[in-house]
Every structure is written in C-alpha cells, then in structure tokens.
Design a protein around this motif. Structure first.
Motif, PDB file in Angstrom:
ATOM      1  N   ILE A   1     -23.079  29.641  -6.365  1.00  0.00           N
ATOM      2  CA  ILE A   1     -22.922  28.190  -6.439  1.00  0.00           C
ATOM      3  C   ILE A   1     -24.125  27.485  -7.070  1.00  0.00           C
ATOM      4  O   ILE A   1     -24.022  26.338  -7.535  1.00  0.00           O
ATOM      5  N   GLN A   2     -25.263  28.125  -7.100  1.00  0.00           N
ATOM      6  CA  GLN A   2     -26.449  27.477  -7.675  1.00  0.00           C
ATOM      7  C   GLN A   2     -26.435  27.616  -9.198  1.00  0.00           C
ATOM      8  O   GLN A   2     -26.277  28.718  -9.725  1.00  0.00           O
ATOM      9  N   PRO A   3     -26.641  26.531  -9.956  1.00  0.00           N
ATOM     10  CA  PRO A   3     -26.557  26.585 -11.424  1.00  0.00           C
ATOM     11  C   PRO A   3     -27.800  27.189 -12.076  1.00  0.00           C
ATOM     12  O   PRO A   3     -28.278  26.694 -13.096  1.00  0.00           O
ATOM     13  N   PHE A   4     -28.305  28.260 -11.500  1.00  0.00           N
ATOM     14  CA  PHE A   4     -29.464  28.957 -12.052  1.00  0.00           C
ATOM     15  C   PHE A   4     -29.004  29.923 -13.134  1.00  0.00           C
ATOM     16  O   PHE A   4     -28.013  30.631 -12.973  1.00  0.00           O
ATOM     17  N   VAL A   5     -29.733  29.944 -14.255  1.00  0.00           N
ATOM     18  CA  VAL A   5     -29.410  30.840 -15.356  1.00  0.00           C
ATOM     19  C   VAL A   5     -30.264  32.099 -15.229  1.00  0.00           C
ATOM     20  O   VAL A   5     -31.491  32.053 -15.399  1.00  0.00           O
ATOM     21  N   ASP A   6     -29.621  33.213 -14.912  1.00  0.00           N
ATOM     22  CA  ASP A   6     -30.316  34.485 -14.724  1.00  0.00           C
ATOM     23  C   ASP A   6     -30.300  35.260 -16.046  1.00  0.00           C
ATOM     24  O   ASP A   6     -29.259  35.754 -16.471  1.00  0.00           O
TER      25      ASP A   6
ATOM     26  N   VAL B   1     -26.123  35.373 -16.586  1.00  0.00           N
ATOM     27  CA  VAL B   1     -25.299  34.937 -15.458  1.00  0.00           C
ATOM     28  C   VAL B   1     -25.719  33.540 -15.027  1.00  0.00           C
ATOM     29  O   VAL B   1     -26.905  33.270 -14.801  1.00  0.00           O
ATOM     30  N   THR B   2     -24.741  32.643 -14.884  1.00  0.00           N
ATOM     31  CA  THR B   2     -24.993  31.262 -14.468  1.00  0.00           C
ATOM     32  C   THR B   2     -24.083  30.906 -13.307  1.00  0.00           C
ATOM     33  O   THR B   2     -22.871  31.165 -13.352  1.00  0.00           O
ATOM     34  N   GLY B   3     -24.626  30.297 -12.254  1.00  0.00           N
ATOM     35  CA  GLY B   3     -23.829  29.879 -11.113  1.00  0.00           C
ATOM     36  C   GLY B   3     -22.989  28.648 -11.430  1.00  0.00           C
ATOM     37  O   GLY B   3     -23.232  27.941 -12.409  1.00  0.00           O
ATOM     38  N   ASN B   4     -21.998  28.394 -10.572  1.00  0.00           N
ATOM     39  CA  ASN B   4     -21.089  27.269 -10.769  1.00  0.00           C
ATOM     40  C   ASN B   4     -21.124  26.367  -9.532  1.00  0.00           C
ATOM     41  O   ASN B   4     -20.580  26.720  -8.482  1.00  0.00           O
ATOM     42  N   PRO B   5     -21.757  25.182  -9.619  1.00  0.00           N
ATOM     43  CA  PRO B   5     -21.881  24.307  -8.441  1.00  0.00           C
ATOM     44  C   PRO B   5     -20.573  23.652  -8.029  1.00  0.00           C
ATOM     45  O   PRO B   5     -20.519  22.990  -6.983  1.00  0.00           O
ATOM     46  N   ASN B   6     -19.502  23.809  -8.805  1.00  0.00           N
ATOM     47  CA  ASN B   6     -18.226  23.179  -8.488  1.00  0.00           C
ATOM     48  C   ASN B   6     -17.258  24.116  -7.766  1.00  0.00           C
ATOM     49  O   ASN B   6     -16.077  23.786  -7.618  1.00  0.00           O
TER      50      ASN B   6
ATOM     51  N   TYR C   1     -18.770  32.029 -12.478  1.00  0.00           N
ATOM     52  CA  TYR C   1     -17.788  32.233 -11.404  1.00  0.00           C
ATOM     53  C   TYR C   1     -16.801  31.074 -11.403  1.00  0.00           C
ATOM     54  O   TYR C   1     -17.165  29.925 -11.654  1.00  0.00           O
ATOM     55  N   GLU C   2     -15.542  31.368 -11.090  1.00  0.00           N
ATOM     56  CA  GLU C   2     -14.505  30.347 -11.055  1.00  0.00           C
ATOM     57  C   GLU C   2     -13.535  30.596  -9.903  1.00  0.00           C
ATOM     58  O   GLU C   2     -13.425  31.718  -9.406  1.00  0.00           O
ATOM     59  N   ASN C   3     -12.832  29.515  -9.513  1.00  0.00           N
ATOM     60  CA  ASN C   3     -11.755  29.633  -8.539  1.00  0.00           C
ATOM     61  C   ASN C   3     -10.426  29.868  -9.251  1.00  0.00           C
ATOM     62  O   ASN C   3     -10.156  29.246 -10.273  1.00  0.00           O
ATOM     63  N   VAL C   4      -9.622  30.785  -8.715  1.00  0.00           N
ATOM     64  CA  VAL C   4      -8.290  31.036  -9.274  1.00  0.00           C
ATOM     65  C   VAL C   4      -7.285  31.120  -8.132  1.00  0.00           C
ATOM     66  O   VAL C   4      -7.631  31.431  -6.992  1.00  0.00           O
ATOM     67  N   ASN C   5      -6.028  30.833  -8.458  1.00  0.00           N
ATOM     68  CA  ASN C   5      -4.922  30.984  -7.514  1.00  0.00           C
ATOM     69  C   ASN C   5      -3.984  32.086  -8.006  1.00  0.00           C
ATOM     70  O   ASN C   5      -4.102  32.569  -9.124  1.00  0.00           O
ATOM     71  N   GLY C   6      -3.050  32.462  -7.148  1.00  0.00           N
ATOM     72  CA  GLY C   6      -2.090  33.486  -7.532  1.00  0.00           C
ATOM     73  C   GLY C   6      -2.492  34.889  -7.162  1.00  0.00           C
ATOM     74  O   GLY C   6      -1.963  35.859  -7.716  1.00  0.00           O
ATOM     75  N   ASP C   7      -3.435  35.033  -6.205  1.00  0.00           N
ATOM     76  CA  ASP C   7      -3.852  36.369  -5.773  1.00  0.00           C
ATOM     77  C   ASP C   7      -2.992  36.785  -4.568  1.00  0.00           C
ATOM     78  O   ASP C   7      -3.122  36.224  -3.474  1.00  0.00           O
ATOM     79  N   TYR C   8      -2.114  37.742  -4.759  1.00  0.00           N
ATOM     80  CA  TYR C   8      -1.252  38.277  -3.710  1.00  0.00           C
ATOM     81  C   TYR C   8      -1.456  39.783  -3.601  1.00  0.00           C
ATOM     82  O   TYR C   8      -1.624  40.468  -4.608  1.00  0.00           O
ATOM     83  N   ARG C   9      -1.416  40.289  -2.389  1.00  0.00           N
ATOM     84  CA  ARG C   9      -1.496  41.732  -2.164  1.00  0.00           C
ATOM     85  C   ARG C   9      -0.484  42.127  -1.095  1.00  0.00           C
ATOM     86  O   ARG C   9      -0.362  41.457  -0.058  1.00  0.00           O
TER      87      ARG C   9
END
Length: 401
Positions: free
Chosen positions: A318-323, A331-336, A390-398
């Motif tokens: 979640i932290q917008p730090f650029v690694d 790699v960059t975090g996503n605060p949203n 990183y992002e949020n996605v829907n539609g994950d079923y198992r």
C-alpha cells in the motif's frame, strides 16, 4: 537437546527444553522459461548457486498453575537465537520473441544475519458456577531484533542502452514488537446447552526497519558513499480491534454456532528518508462465521460451515515507495488498494464402520474473493524491463471436492 519436567507441590507443573540445530547447504539451479504475452512472448534464462550456514538455539518453558478447581494460569515463554551466513551468485538473461538478447545481469552476494527472538503466551481461565460460565484472557507477546550485513557486486546491462554496475554494502537493522490479546466471557442462557460468548480481540505491532546502503568509493577505498535511493528507514505500526458475539447451541446429536464481529484495522507508516510517503489508513469490516454439526445413528456425521473474513493490504503493497533494488523489476506500492473479502462455504460428510474398517468421506468447498490483491506487471516491449505494482480484482472463484 534436552527436556526437563517437574511438579512443585500439587498446583504447579513445570516443563522446559533446549534444542540446538544447524545446517550447511549448497544448491545450484538452472531455469529456462518462456513468458507468453498478449502481443508475443519472451524468454528468460538463469543460473544460480548458493551456500548457506545456519545455526539455531531455542529454549522453551511452560508453567501451569492451578490456583483452585476453577482458576488456571498457563505461561509459555521461549527464547530463540538464529545465525545465518550465505553466499550466492546469479546470472540472468532475457531474449525477445526473435531470440535476440535484450538485457542481462550477473551478481554475487554475501550476507550475515543474527536474529534474537522472545515469545511469551500467558492465559487465565476462571469458571463460574455449574452452568458453563467462564471468563478467559490470553496475551501473546513477541520481541525480535535482527542485525545483518550484505555485500553486493552486480552488473545490469540493457542492450544498446545502459549498463549499471553496483559495488555496495548494506547494513540491516530491524526491531519488531507485537502484543496480541483476547478477552472472552461466556454466559450460559440454558445450562450446558445454549451459550452466548462476548469476545474482544486487540493486537498491535510495530516494526522499525533501517537499511543503509553505501556505494564503494574509489578515493577512500571503502564503502562510504551513502545511497539514499536504495536505503530505507521505515517505522510500521498496525493495530486491530474486534468485538464479537457468538451464539452456541449444543444437543446430543447436533450443534449450531453463529458468530459475528466488527473489525477495525489501522496501518501507519513513517518514512524518515521520504516524509512525503508517510501514510495512515483505517479499514472497517464485518466478519461472520456459522457452523452446523449433526451426528447420525449410523455413525455418520455432517458438518457445514460458512464464513466471511477479510484481509488488508500489507504496508509494502500500500505504500507508494518505488523499490529499485532490482533495475529489471521496479516495484511500486498502490495507496488506493482496498481490503479483500473472502467468502468460504464448505460441507463435509463422513461415515465409518469400525468393525469392517470401511468408510465414506465427502468434502466440498467453494471460495470467492472480492477485491483480491494481485501483482500486476507491465513489461516494456523494447527492453523487457518490468514495472510491477498491485491491484484489486474481482472474479476469483475456487471449487474443490
């Protein structure tokens, strides 16, 4: 190792043990991978070797104190000391869809680390009357301290573009503390059949993580040039509080449990090198758990469960730090990011005949995740450098049966 056990009087039981373990390992791996994209493909090849020496000392104790027939105290303090030394080398290359070399890298790393850890669990349990009432308190605590150092010598080349050489020393220091507590009170509504549980969970943890990176200075012939881009000085703090109610009904053949609770989580991060990246986020959710058990006369059993749980993003997500520790995968975090809600339904049926030794078992599970956090990488079509977030996605079923 060894184990010691003793009893002091009629009310105190004591157990203790000490164990030493150590290992020396070496490995060599080689991989050839083809990555399929929507508009083509590319290949990545790597060779890696590693040597590691590891030692561990652990001391564990457990003390049971029976104050009286209704009041019990249990304590489990433990100490651990781990040391690790390692050396590894890696050679990698990436080829585009035409099998043309696009980028390559080689690196050698040596590292040492020492971890001191203390854990303690203490629980209190007090019974009231003969109808099943009780109050319980459990407190788990943990304190870690890590000290380490790392030497890195690497070269990363993007063909027909740039070459980056690194000769660096990194000093790593980390301190972690955690307290996790749970208070439970059970009130019997119908003696030994219907119970109402009041519970409150509170946990807090704090991590101070300092990674100081120094570049080699040819003038001083030492690692004296501080590299702020590849250094971090973070303080992370997370807290969680959750009041809940649970209703439990028990009969001879069946039982039912219904539990619901509110969950509040707070994440704080302070970056002393980059104050603009400081964050403070709160998340509020509801968690539910229900279960039903039934035992048939034919030695068969049915168990069903449905639960809703949630998980929040980690600080690194979640932290917008650029690694940029790996220039080929930034790699960059996503605060949203939003928290993930997990739904799980399961059913289990079993029947076993002890006389014949035969049985039948059936288990089925359905899982659904909302706003699941996934890794997203965008690959530059020219140099094949990955930019990951990183992002949020829907539609994950198992499903499983």
């Amino acid at each position: 190792g060894f184990t010691y056990a003793d009893q002091f009087g009629k009310k105190i039981d004591f157990n203790a043990d000490y164990f030493y373990s150590g290992s020396n390992s070496s490995s060599e791996t080689k991989s050839n991978r083809e990555n399929i994209l929507s508009n083509g493909s590319y290949c990545s090849n790597s060779n890696a070797t590693s040597i590691n020496d590891y030692t561990s000392h652990s001391f564990n104790t457990e003390i049971d104190i029976k104050v009286d027939s209704t009041f019990m105290i249990n304590m489990k303090p433990s100490f651990t000391l781990n040391k690790n030394e390692g050396f590894n080398t890696t050679n990698e290359e990436t080829l585009n869809g035409n099998k043309q070399l696009t980028n390559k890298s080689n690196s050698s790393n040596s590292s040492k680390s020492t971890v001191n850890q203390f854990n303690n669990k203490i629980s209190f349990s007090k019974k009231f009357g003969k109808k099943g009432a009780f109050i319980g308190l459990t407190i788990n605590s943990q304190v870690d301290k890590t000290e380490g150092e790392n030497y890195n010598n690497s070269e990363i080349e993007i063909i027909n573009s740039t070459t980056q050489k690194r000769n660096q020393f990194r000093d790593n220091n980390s301190e972690y503390s955690n307290i996790d507590s749970r208070l439970t009170y059970r009130k019997p509504l119908i003696a030994k059949k219907l119970f109402l549980d009041f519970a409150y969970l509170y946990s807090t943890n704090k991590r101070e993580n300092v990674k100081s990176t120094y570049d080699f200075d040819n003038n001083t012939q030492d690692y004296t040039n501080f590299n702020s881009l590849l250094s971090t000085d973070f303080t992370y703090k997370t807290t969680k509080s959750s009041p809940s109610l649970q209703l439990s009904f028990r009969e001879k053949k069946w039982s039912l449990n219904i539990k619901a609770g509110a969950v509040n989580r707070n994440i704080e991060s302070e970056d002393k090198l980059r104050p603009n990246l400081n964050l403070d986020r709160s998340f509020n959710n509801v968690e539910v758990n229900t279960s039903f058990n039934y035992r048939f006369k034919s030695r068969a059993g049915l168990y069903t469960n449905y639960s809703v749980t949630n998980s929040v993003p980690s600080v690194s997500q979640i932290q917008p730090f650029v690694d940029e520790s790996n220039p080929l995968n930034i790699v960059t975090g996503n605060p949203n990011l939003k928290p993930t809600n997990n739904h799980r339904a399961s059913i289990n049926f079993n029947k076993f005949n002890f006389q014949t030794g035969t049985g039948f078992f059936l288990n089925a599970n359905v899982d659904k995740s909302e706003n699941k956090i996934v890794t997203k990488s965008v690959i530059d079509p020219i140099n094949l450098v990955r930019n990951t977030t990183y992002e949020n996605v829907n539609g994950d079923y198992r499903y499983s049966i």
